[in-house]
Design a protein around this motif. Sequence first.
Motif, mmCIF file in Angstrom:
data_model
loop_
_atom_site.group_PDB
_atom_site.id
_atom_site.type_symbol
_atom_site.label_atom_id
_atom_site.label_comp_id
_atom_site.label_asym_id
_atom_site.label_seq_id
_atom_site.Cartn_x
_atom_site.Cartn_y
_atom_site.Cartn_z
ATOM 1 N N ALA A 245 0.840 -1.196 0.000
ATOM 2 C CA ALA A 245 0.000 0.000 0.000
ATOM 3 C C ALA A 245 0.876 1.247 0.000
ATOM 4 O O ALA A 245 1.295 1.732 1.040
ATOM 5 N N SER A 246 1.175 1.750 -1.184
ATOM 6 C CA SER A 246 2.065 2.892 -1.314
ATOM 7 C C SER A 246 1.894 3.518 -2.683
ATOM 8 O O SER A 246 1.592 2.837 -3.653
ATOM 9 N N LYS A 247 2.086 4.836 -2.764
ATOM 10 C CA LYS A 247 2.084 5.504 -4.071
ATOM 11 C C LYS A 247 3.381 5.219 -4.822
ATOM 12 O O LYS A 247 3.493 5.469 -6.012
ATOM 13 N N ARG A 248 4.370 4.663 -4.110
ATOM 14 C CA ARG A 248 5.672 4.358 -4.704
ATOM 15 C C ARG A 248 5.520 3.365 -5.864
ATOM 16 O O ARG A 248 6.147 3.497 -6.898
ATOM 17 N N ASN B 272 4.124 -1.327 8.717
ATOM 18 C CA ASN B 272 4.647 -1.771 7.423
ATOM 19 C C ASN B 272 4.146 -0.888 6.289
ATOM 20 O O ASN B 272 4.886 -0.572 5.354
ATOM 21 N N ALA B 273 2.875 -0.484 6.388
ATOM 22 C CA ALA B 273 2.330 0.427 5.374
ATOM 23 C C ALA B 273 3.026 1.781 5.443
ATOM 24 O O ALA B 273 3.262 2.424 4.412
ATOM 25 N N ALA B 274 3.367 2.234 6.658
ATOM 26 C CA ALA B 274 4.066 3.506 6.814
ATOM 27 C C ALA B 274 5.455 3.440 6.193
ATOM 28 O O ALA B 274 5.899 4.374 5.510
ATOM 29 N N ILE B 275 6.152 2.326 6.411
ATOM 30 C CA ILE B 275 7.478 2.151 5.810
ATOM 31 C C ILE B 275 7.368 2.141 4.293
ATOM 32 O O ILE B 275 8.146 2.798 3.580
ATOM 33 N N ALA B 276 6.382 1.407 3.781
ATOM 34 C CA ALA B 276 6.193 1.336 2.328
ATOM 35 C C ALA B 276 5.889 2.707 1.737
ATOM 36 O O ALA B 276 6.276 3.010 0.609
ATOM 37 N N GLY C 228 12.741 -4.591 4.972
ATOM 38 C CA GLY C 228 11.848 -5.391 4.144
ATOM 39 C C GLY C 228 11.218 -6.579 4.859
ATOM 40 O O GLY C 228 10.082 -6.934 4.595
ATOM 41 N N GLY C 229 11.957 -7.216 5.765
ATOM 42 C CA GLY C 229 11.431 -8.405 6.433
ATOM 43 C C GLY C 229 10.900 -8.164 7.820
ATOM 44 O O GLY C 229 10.527 -9.117 8.523
ATOM 45 N N THR C 230 10.846 -6.888 8.251
ATOM 46 C CA THR C 230 10.418 -6.605 9.615
ATOM 47 C C THR C 230 8.901 -6.614 9.735
ATOM 48 O O THR C 230 8.175 -6.434 8.753
ATOM 49 N N ASN D 169 12.962 5.523 2.262
ATOM 50 C CA ASN D 169 13.779 5.593 1.051
ATOM 51 C C ASN D 169 14.169 4.175 0.630
ATOM 52 O O ASN D 169 13.872 3.197 1.325
ATOM 53 N N ASP D 170 14.855 4.048 -0.503
ATOM 54 C CA ASP D 170 15.154 2.727 -1.048
ATOM 55 C C ASP D 170 16.030 1.908 -0.107
ATOM 56 O O ASP D 170 15.843 0.696 0.045
#
Length: 402
Positions: A65-68, A111-115, A127-129, A119-120
């Motif tokens: 769930a991200s605009k990225r 996780n949605a906040a991180i996504a 990624g696995g947290t 940054n990359d």
Amino acid sequence: MNLETPKKFRGLVNQAHQVAEHYFRPISRKYDKAEHAYPKELDLLAALLDGMNAGSPDAIGATSASKRGAAREQQEGIKNGGNMSALLGVMELCWGDVGLLLAMPRQGLGNAAIAAVANDEQLARFGGTWAAMAITEPGCGSDSAAIRTTAIKDGDHYVLNGEKIYVTSGERADSVVVWATLDKSLGRAAIKSFVVEHGTPGMSVTRLEKKLGIKASDTAAISFSDCRVPAANLLGNPEIDVQKGFAGVMETFDNTRPLVAGMAVGVAKASLDRTRELLKKVCKLDYRAPLLSVSHAEATLYRLEAEWEAARLLTLKAAWMADNKLPNSKEASIAKAKAGRVANEVTLKCVELAGALGYGEDELLEKWARDSKILDIFEGTQQIQLLIVARRLLGKSSSELK
């Protein structure tokens, strides 16, 4: 906007529905009665989902769930990407059980906040947290801008001090995305989010809450006392941009509020489906008949179904806009407000329509009614969503319209 489920997501939707029916439903009552017990069955399911989602931006979980994802799309025209797939998966899984969905490893709102804003390099590192989200504080609920938890720069670290409450998955998650202010004097512009891993000195879970519903999910209070967090764990831009203000951090909600709305849509559909089955034993349920010629129970069911459909379409629109890089803050709040209110009404009315059967523990209807209430509260209450919508429609700032 095409109102049908995109063809490429139908497999994911079917898989999510199978999980809800054959995995969540059978253990739903077990963990409703065993609050704070971790559902061990979810470990295998989480591993299966990780395998299904590997390498795919169009996955079921919160991390998509991200605009990225929309930014990486190269094709022209309308896009259906990570936000839509995450939403469709959430709707189906919450048809099974909201609490178990919230307890799923690596599918936390953090996780949605991180996504959404990492940054990359941070995306690769986290990624696995499994990340929870810590925003609410004592005396600071709906007004996120009033956050008092501080983050003071000290060399290559930030030192966090404060207390967070009502943190979903706060005890079980690997890490917590914590909202804190870099400088109270600069107001909301100085609020940033930090990934704090469990086990970090100075961070401690102080209690677990006993709740009305979603009992399979743990809800924790967490304190931070001189908690040193690497500066590299600050999500997004570390610079304070007074002109942009709070917008950078708040962008997270543009992606997570449609997901919470999707949870509401899912549990409301579960109640409607079960109530329809029960009413078929005593009612004809002829959708062609005028409302004035059918029983009160039938007319009530038809009205609830119409409200549910409106909530579903508004929620799909908010996710679709995110996938297509369109500003969706207003639409995300509209969807969250509508779906939260509809879920509360639908689940309670379904208990009422089923009578004594709906009130007992032989049916899941009473559980769904309890679970649905939180969906109108967390991620911004009903009242706050309406206030945000009003600000967007009137072109007012938060200081001009309170």
